[in-house]
Design an enzyme around this catalytic site. Sequence first.
Site, PDB file in Angstrom:
ATOM      1  N   ASP A   1      -6.261   1.032   4.312  1.00  0.00           N
ATOM      2  CA  ASP A   1      -5.164   0.067   4.312  1.00  0.00           C
ATOM      3  C   ASP A   1      -4.466   0.182   5.673  1.00  0.00           C
ATOM      4  OD1 ASP A   1      -2.696  -1.228   4.077  1.00  0.00           O
ATOM      5  OD2 ASP A   1      -2.456  -0.697   1.961  1.00  0.00           O
TER       6      ASP A   1
ATOM      7  N   TYR B   1       2.195 -10.028   8.212  1.00  0.00           N
ATOM      8  CA  TYR B   1       3.591 -10.437   8.366  1.00  0.00           C
ATOM      9  C   TYR B   1       4.471  -9.325   8.934  1.00  0.00           C
ATOM     10  CZ  TYR B   1       3.240  -8.596   3.574  1.00  0.00           C
ATOM     11  OH  TYR B   1       2.936  -7.850   2.465  1.00  0.00           O
ATOM     12  N   LYS B   2       3.905  -8.158   9.200  1.00  0.00           N
ATOM     13  CA  LYS B   2       4.678  -7.063   9.789  1.00  0.00           C
ATOM     14  C   LYS B   2       4.583  -7.166  11.311  1.00  0.00           C
ATOM     15  CE  LYS B   2       3.559  -4.105   5.813  1.00  0.00           C
ATOM     16  NZ  LYS B   2       4.831  -4.221   5.098  1.00  0.00           N
TER      17      LYS B   2
ATOM     18  N   ARG C   1      14.668   3.508   6.279  1.00  0.00           N
ATOM     19  CA  ARG C   1      13.468   3.353   7.097  1.00  0.00           C
ATOM     20  C   ARG C   1      13.762   2.452   8.289  1.00  0.00           C
ATOM     21  NH1 ARG C   1       7.832   0.953   4.727  1.00  0.00           N
ATOM     22  NH2 ARG C   1       9.132  -0.915   4.762  1.00  0.00           N
TER      23      ARG C   1
ATOM     24  N   PHE D   1       0.946   3.233  -0.960  1.00  0.00           N
ATOM     25  CA  PHE D   1       1.790   2.093  -1.318  1.00  0.00           C
ATOM     26  C   PHE D   1       1.521   1.674  -2.765  1.00  0.00           C
ATOM     27  CE2 PHE D   1       3.122  -2.384  -1.264  1.00  0.00           C
ATOM     28  CZ  PHE D   1       4.398  -2.237  -0.735  1.00  0.00           C
TER      29      PHE D   1
END
Length: 434
Positions: free
Chosen positions: A214, A239-240, A393, A137
């Site tokens: 991560d 928050y995912k 995605r 990322f």
Amino acid sequence: MTDPAGTGTSSSTSPTYAATLDAADPLAAFRSEFVGAESSLVYFDGNSLGRPLAVTGERLRAFVDEAWGGRLIRGWDEGWYDLPLRLGDEIARVCLGAAPGQTTVGDSTTVLLYKLVRAAVDARPGRDEIVIDSDNFPTDRYIVEGIAAERGLTVRWIPVEHDSGVDVEQVREAVGDRTAVVVLSQVAYRSGHLADVEAITPVVQDAGALVVWDLCHSVGSVPVELDRWGVDLAVGCTYKYLNGGPGSPAFAYVAQRHLDGSAGPALRQPIQGWMGHADPFLMGPGYQPSGGIRRFISGTPAVVGMLAMQDMLDLVDRAGMDAVRAKSRDLTSYAVDLADAWLAEHGVTVASPRDPDLRGGHVTLRHDRMREVTAALWERDVIPDYRDPGGLRIGLSPLSTSYAEVHAGMAAVRDVLAGGGASRAAQEHILSGP
């Protein structure tokens, strides 16, 4: 995919098939607890921002009226001060396979990554390389490049294709006696590739380096066993799949041996703030780090930002991570089946591992029109996200996503590819979440 509902049919394109899967889903009842789940909107972006739970509105209102509005500053003595550690322990218990006292909540993923990578680099003096893969990322790559520039180090890149991820042999070839720290993601943000944390971690450690994992795209979707796998350090967002809300604070895990000095000098984080001091309210001269994981706290924690994720942790705990993972595998397999049946003829390829054991909670579909397709889908209240190059995605949060929703969303992708796209203005307003 397999036939978990025992329908005896392979007609995955039938709406009846999707309905049968939902009827047999042991987690189906949890969907009704999410705000907006009863609407016709199709949400394919739970791996960027999870839906809120209905009960969270009640929690937030009660906090304003009672804890904040009623107790005011007394709230710090009545729980807020220790909330980052208590909530960290709960994330560790429910999702991370980690014992208490090693996880804290606070700051953004970016800030926590900086703290952990810098601490790891400083704990390996004389080593001058940081290893990271080329498709990690952006935050991870940028942090590593910045720390390397600060400390006069070299970045060693592991080359990775966009539709795959890092494997143990690539790591073995990259590490050596110059490696200070390796930074990797358990689930690749673009392809969804699931790295073998258990196998890769000892390879890094045998080279004398530390590894930072991560977990942003895995926590709450893929089972994690940080203690059993011997992981050194980890960071992840909330928050995912933990549904903490936009910008909710991240978490950091530091293995006990790196806190108490039993594996060498205790790690010392680089952003020295008052809340990580051994005696914060002494407010005296000089910084003395707190013992334990509190030393990785810097400033005043974001108490309001920690409220929503508590409800999702309760829900995940009720469902069980093994059940969550089982449904995640089935949902993504169903999406792949529909892509093969409906989208391959339009030139769409699956840019994620086809083996569900090698795939996290999202699937990426590749086509050179996917930015346009994503914009058109948003106009139809079908919400995936877009990743270059040409990747649509599909993030499927197991507790809030139904099979019927997957069917409807994939049908919409098919229809857009077969027909018109979105306006240029709509395409320009596509904002990709993390």
